[in-house]
Design a protein around this motif. Structure first.
Motif, PDB file in Angstrom:
ATOM      1  N   SER A   1      11.153  -2.683 -16.368  1.00 24.23           N
ATOM      2  CA  SER A   1      11.194  -2.517 -14.905  1.00 24.23           C
ATOM      3  C   SER A   1      11.070  -3.852 -14.179  1.00 24.23           C
ATOM      4  O   SER A   1      11.413  -3.956 -12.987  1.00 24.23           O
ATOM      5  CB  SER A   1      10.075  -1.585 -14.444  1.00 24.23           C
ATOM      6  N   MET A   2      10.592  -4.854 -14.870  1.00 26.44           N
ATOM      7  CA  MET A   2      10.422  -6.170 -14.252  1.00 26.44           C
ATOM      8  C   MET A   2      11.755  -6.866 -14.017  1.00 26.44           C
ATOM      9  O   MET A   2      11.846  -7.790 -13.213  1.00 26.44           O
ATOM     10  CB  MET A   2       9.519  -7.049 -15.128  1.00 26.44           C
ATOM     11  N   ASP A   3      12.788  -6.427 -14.728  1.00 23.02           N
ATOM     12  CA  ASP A   3      14.124  -7.004 -14.508  1.00 23.02           C
ATOM     13  C   ASP A   3      14.757  -6.340 -13.288  1.00 23.02           C
ATOM     14  O   ASP A   3      14.835  -5.110 -13.214  1.00 23.02           O
ATOM     15  CB  ASP A   3      14.997  -6.789 -15.745  1.00 23.02           C
ATOM     16  N   LYS A   4      15.225  -7.146 -12.358  1.00 25.01           N
ATOM     17  CA  LYS A   4      15.738  -6.620 -11.093  1.00 25.01           C
ATOM     18  C   LYS A   4      17.027  -5.808 -11.243  1.00 25.01           C
ATOM     19  O   LYS A   4      17.406  -5.055 -10.338  1.00 25.01           O
ATOM     20  CB  LYS A   4      15.963  -7.759 -10.109  1.00 25.01           C
ATOM     21  N   GLU A   5      17.699  -5.948 -12.400  1.00 21.07           N
ATOM     22  CA  GLU A   5      18.948  -5.214 -12.614  1.00 21.07           C
ATOM     23  C   GLU A   5      18.737  -3.879 -13.307  1.00 21.07           C
ATOM     24  O   GLU A   5      19.682  -3.125 -13.513  1.00 21.07           O
ATOM     25  CB  GLU A   5      19.921  -6.069 -13.441  1.00 21.07           C
ATOM     26  N   ILE A   6      17.492  -3.580 -13.673  1.00 23.84           N
ATOM     27  CA  ILE A   6      17.191  -2.344 -14.399  1.00 23.84           C
ATOM     28  C   ILE A   6      16.226  -1.466 -13.614  1.00 23.84           C
ATOM     29  O   ILE A   6      15.200  -1.940 -13.134  1.00 23.84           O
ATOM     30  CB  ILE A   6      16.594  -2.657 -15.793  1.00 23.84           C
ATOM     31  N   GLU A   7      16.569  -0.197 -13.490  1.00 21.11           N
ATOM     32  CA  GLU A   7      15.691   0.780 -12.833  1.00 21.11           C
ATOM     33  C   GLU A   7      15.344   1.873 -13.846  1.00 21.11           C
ATOM     34  O   GLU A   7      16.223   2.607 -14.295  1.00 21.11           O
ATOM     35  CB  GLU A   7      16.391   1.393 -11.626  1.00 21.11           C
ATOM     36  N   VAL A   8      14.080   1.950 -14.237  1.00 18.42           N
ATOM     37  CA  VAL A   8      13.655   2.988 -15.180  1.00 18.42           C
ATOM     38  C   VAL A   8      13.490   4.296 -14.400  1.00 18.42           C
ATOM     39  O   VAL A   8      12.567   4.448 -13.602  1.00 18.42           O
ATOM     40  CB  VAL A   8      12.341   2.607 -15.891  1.00 18.42           C
ATOM     41  N   ILE A   9      14.389   5.222 -14.635  1.00 18.70           N
ATOM     42  CA  ILE A   9      14.394   6.493 -13.903  1.00 18.70           C
ATOM     43  C   ILE A   9      13.328   7.446 -14.422  1.00 18.70           C
ATOM     44  O   ILE A   9      12.663   8.145 -13.654  1.00 18.70           O
ATOM     45  CB  ILE A   9      15.779   7.170 -14.004  1.00 18.70           C
TER      46      ILE A   9
END
Length: 208
Positions: free
Chosen positions: A23-31
């Motif tokens: 989740s810390m990566d701005k390109e990834i959203e953990v749904i």
């Protein structure tokens, strides 16, 4: 636009650690997260999930079975989290159409990079996993007729079997990524295969 990710692992510590780190990566959203393959399938059916990151060994429904169901029933792509002692699972996951195979003990940046590559349309198999799989396949080689392919198509097949992305194949063969995609489409049509990972298996099994 962020990559919508599902994390599925029956180990709560690993599951939540991955949630925090990725989740810390701005390109990834953990749904969402799940503790077994059946729940992962339900989440993928009910939500728009770009990538499902699946552990192999889980209760109720393991990652390999979940991969098959998720790929056949949704538009989600699957990355398998594996270990060295799961050869049979890896083979089955390959047949089921998973797009990525990465070892659990990798640093977060490598897992993140794999997620991004798969999201952009590439297949990713960790070299160590690929080499082990290749060694196991060599002892049971099948003879495959190459007369149906052009010389360039064979070059593309070989490049895919080396784990190269479309961009890397384009650079190696001095052609555009669009042309690479066209060659892959032709190869899939000629062989009746459904995805590029199966092309790698096709090559590993051997040619006439």
């Amino acid at each position: 636009m962020s990559i919508r990710l599902l994390i599925c692992d029956d180990d709560a510590l690993i599951r939540e650690s991955l949630r925090i780190i990725l989740s810390m990566d701005k390109e990834i959203e953990v749904i969402d997260v799940a503790e077994n393959g059946l729940k992962a399938l339900d989440i993928c059916i009910k939500n728009k999930i770009d990538i499902a990151l699946l552990d192999v060994r889980m209760p109720v429904m393991n990652g390999v079975e979940a991969a098959r169901e998720i790929i056949s029933k949704t538009s989600s792509k699957v990355i398998i989290l594996t270990t060295f002692d799961e050869d049979e699972y890896i083979k089955e996951a390959l047949r089921n159409g998973a797009s990525g195979y990465i070892l659990k003990n990798n640093p977060p940046d490598k897992i993140i990079n794999t997620i991004k590559l798969v999201a952009s349309g590439n297949s990713v198999m960790e070299e160590s996993v690929f080499n082990k799989f290749k060694e196991n396949m060599v002892s049971d080689r099948e003879q495959i007729d190459t007369s149906m392919f052009t010389e360039r198509e064979i070059e593309v097949i070989k490049a895919i079997s080396e784990g190269l992305s479309n961009k890397e194949i384009a650079s190696k063969l001095f052609i555009s990524e669009g042309t690479v995609k066209n060659y892959i489409t032709n190869i899939l049509n000629k062989t009746g295969l459904s995805h590029r990972t199966q092309i790698a298996i096709y090559y590993i099994k051997g040619y006439k």
